[in-house]
Motif scaffolding. Structure first.
Motif, mmCIF file in Angstrom:
data_model
loop_
_atom_site.group_PDB
_atom_site.id
_atom_site.type_symbol
_atom_site.label_atom_id
_atom_site.label_comp_id
_atom_site.label_asym_id
_atom_site.label_seq_id
_atom_site.Cartn_x
_atom_site.Cartn_y
_atom_site.Cartn_z
ATOM 1 N N ASP A 41 74.319 -14.993 1.572
ATOM 2 C CA ASP A 41 74.622 -15.095 0.137
ATOM 3 C C ASP A 41 75.689 -14.067 -0.591
ATOM 4 O OD1 ASP A 41 72.646 -16.942 -0.529
ATOM 5 O OD2 ASP A 41 71.023 -15.648 -1.201
ATOM 6 N N GLY A 42 76.568 -13.900 0.664
ATOM 7 C CA GLY A 42 77.648 -13.072 0.157
ATOM 8 C C GLY A 42 77.427 -11.679 0.071
ATOM 9 N N TYR A 43 76.334 -11.147 0.714
ATOM 10 C CA TYR A 43 75.759 -9.983 0.704
ATOM 11 C C TYR A 43 76.847 -8.796 1.267
ATOM 12 C CZ TYR A 43 73.098 -5.598 1.834
ATOM 13 O OH TYR A 43 72.648 -4.152 1.729
ATOM 14 N N TRP A 44 77.692 -9.194 2.467
ATOM 15 C CA TRP A 44 78.558 -8.207 2.804
ATOM 16 C C TRP A 44 80.110 -8.251 2.166
ATOM 17 C CZ3 TRP A 44 76.515 -4.470 5.313
ATOM 18 C CH2 TRP A 44 75.469 -4.666 5.848
ATOM 19 N N ASP A 45 80.305 -9.207 1.270
ATOM 20 C CA ASP A 45 81.560 -9.422 0.582
ATOM 21 C C ASP A 45 82.179 -8.000 0.213
ATOM 22 O OD1 ASP A 45 81.175 -11.935 0.891
ATOM 23 O OD2 ASP A 45 80.943 -12.468 -1.253
ATOM 24 N N GLY A 46 81.418 -7.224 -0.302
ATOM 25 C CA GLY A 46 81.953 -5.651 -0.634
ATOM 26 C C GLY A 46 82.437 -5.071 0.237
ATOM 27 N N LEU A 47 81.737 -5.067 1.432
ATOM 28 C CA LEU A 47 82.182 -4.570 2.785
ATOM 29 C C LEU A 47 83.248 -4.889 3.297
ATOM 30 C CD1 LEU A 47 81.464 -2.458 5.230
ATOM 31 C CD2 LEU A 47 80.242 -4.547 6.275
ATOM 32 N N LEU A 48 83.444 -6.274 3.280
ATOM 33 C CA LEU A 48 84.771 -6.872 3.883
ATOM 34 C C LEU A 48 85.955 -6.491 2.953
ATOM 35 C CD1 LEU A 48 83.102 -10.478 4.580
ATOM 36 C CD2 LEU A 48 83.752 -8.413 6.270
ATOM 37 N N ALA A 49 85.823 -6.603 1.586
ATOM 38 C CA ALA A 49 86.696 -6.077 0.532
ATOM 39 C C ALA A 49 87.223 -4.579 1.260
ATOM 40 C CB ALA A 49 86.335 -6.166 -0.801
ATOM 41 N N LEU A 50 86.295 -3.702 1.331
ATOM 42 C CA LEU A 50 86.410 -2.432 1.704
ATOM 43 C C LEU A 50 87.382 -2.268 3.077
ATOM 44 C CD1 LEU A 50 86.382 0.605 1.561
ATOM 45 C CD2 LEU A 50 84.061 0.615 2.536
ATOM 46 N N LEU A 51 86.856 -3.246 3.911
ATOM 47 C CA LEU A 51 87.903 -3.220 5.324
ATOM 48 C C LEU A 51 89.278 -3.711 4.972
ATOM 49 C CD1 LEU A 51 85.268 -4.721 7.706
ATOM 50 C CD2 LEU A 51 86.000 -2.342 7.630
ATOM 51 N N ASP A 52 89.445 -4.270 4.211
ATOM 52 C CA ASP A 52 90.753 -4.868 3.823
ATOM 53 C C ASP A 52 91.230 -4.082 3.228
ATOM 54 O OD1 ASP A 52 90.373 -7.375 5.031
ATOM 55 O OD2 ASP A 52 89.890 -8.314 2.897
ATOM 56 N N ALA B 46 94.751 -1.955 4.259
ATOM 57 C CA ALA B 46 96.015 -1.937 3.374
ATOM 58 C C ALA B 46 96.611 -0.787 3.309
ATOM 59 C CB ALA B 46 95.714 -2.631 2.029
ATOM 60 N N ALA B 47 95.573 0.329 3.274
ATOM 61 C CA ALA B 47 96.230 1.772 3.215
ATOM 62 C C ALA B 47 96.353 2.612 4.341
ATOM 63 C CB ALA B 47 94.933 2.492 2.325
ATOM 64 N N LYS B 48 96.464 1.726 5.671
ATOM 65 C CA LYS B 48 96.770 2.235 6.714
ATOM 66 C C LYS B 48 95.902 3.302 7.335
ATOM 67 C CE LYS B 48 100.661 -0.416 6.317
ATOM 68 N NZ LYS B 48 100.461 -1.869 6.854
ATOM 69 N N PHE B 49 94.727 2.954 7.334
ATOM 70 C CA PHE B 49 93.842 4.091 7.704
ATOM 71 C C PHE B 49 93.241 3.164 9.075
ATOM 72 C CE2 PHE B 49 93.561 6.279 3.858
ATOM 73 C CZ PHE B 49 93.744 7.399 4.298
ATOM 74 N N ALA B 50 93.480 2.025 9.107
ATOM 75 C CA ALA B 50 93.178 1.275 10.317
ATOM 76 C C ALA B 50 94.205 0.069 10.597
ATOM 77 C CB ALA B 50 91.814 0.513 10.339
ATOM 78 N N ASP B 51 94.337 -0.304 11.830
ATOM 79 C CA ASP B 51 95.269 -1.578 12.082
ATOM 80 C C ASP B 51 94.718 -2.861 11.828
ATOM 81 O OD1 ASP B 51 97.102 0.276 13.229
ATOM 82 O OD2 ASP B 51 96.301 0.093 15.199
#
Length: 186
Positions: free
Chosen positions: A141-152, A156-161
């Protein structure tokens, strides 16, 4: 002749039921499907929430269930002792270590802070080259959508490749998860 240990899937998930009936139904479907595929469930040994549901479904479907729980949670999470393997550890760190060491793949279902802790630890280990086990996320049900946006955002902020995102395989249904697990483990 010694019995071979089946391929195992470590499932991280909530010790609560959450708000959506789909969390419970997907957990039960995953438990049954793991058993039907001959894959051993490795999980946190609780008998409550969707954690208990995935284990009960696997057990009822004839599956092999390996539970690991720290002593301080035996009463709180109602340790599920009617399973094939029930291990009590000294602390949470040992629990994660034992669960990880006894699995061939990792699957996160909906859950809270504990699930996030477990998921991020195995993702970090993967990033550091300490393992190459598949790490899957069931996005019920899209539960992890917020987590996936955070990973992106982290990328984007260059804290991970950008490659960090590739370590987490995201699926929207138990059927898709099982298709991937069968391909990887059987």
């Amino acid at each position: 002749m010694p019995q071979l240990i089946p391929k195992s899937v470590c499932v991280f998930c909530g010790s609560r039921l959450g708000t959506s009936p789909a969390f419970l139904s997907d957990a039960q479907e995953v438990g049954r499907a793991l058993a039907q595929a001959g894959l051993r469930l490795v999980y946190g040994a609780g008998d409550i929430g969707i954690m208990g549901a995935v284990a009960s479904a696997a057990k009822e479907a004839g599956g092999d269930v390996f539970g690991v729980i720290p002593q301080h949670l035996v009463d709180r999470e109602v340790g599920k002792t009617d399973i094939q393997t029930y291990v009590i550890t000294e602390n949470m760190h040992e629990r994660k270590k034992v669960m990880f060491a006894n699995s061939d793949a990792i699957l996160a279902l909906p859950g809270g802070p504990g699930t996030l802790d477990e998921l991020f630890e195995v993702l970090t280990w993967r990033q550091l080259g300490l393992h190459d086990k598949p790490v899957l996320l069931l996005n019920t049900d899209g539960y992890w959508d917020g987590l996936l946006a955070l990973l992106d955002q982290i990328i984007a902020a260059k804290f991970a490749d950008a490659s960090f995102r590739d370590f987490l395989e995201v699926y929207d249904s138990p059927a898709a998860v099982m298709e991937r697990l069968r391909a990887a483990l059987t």
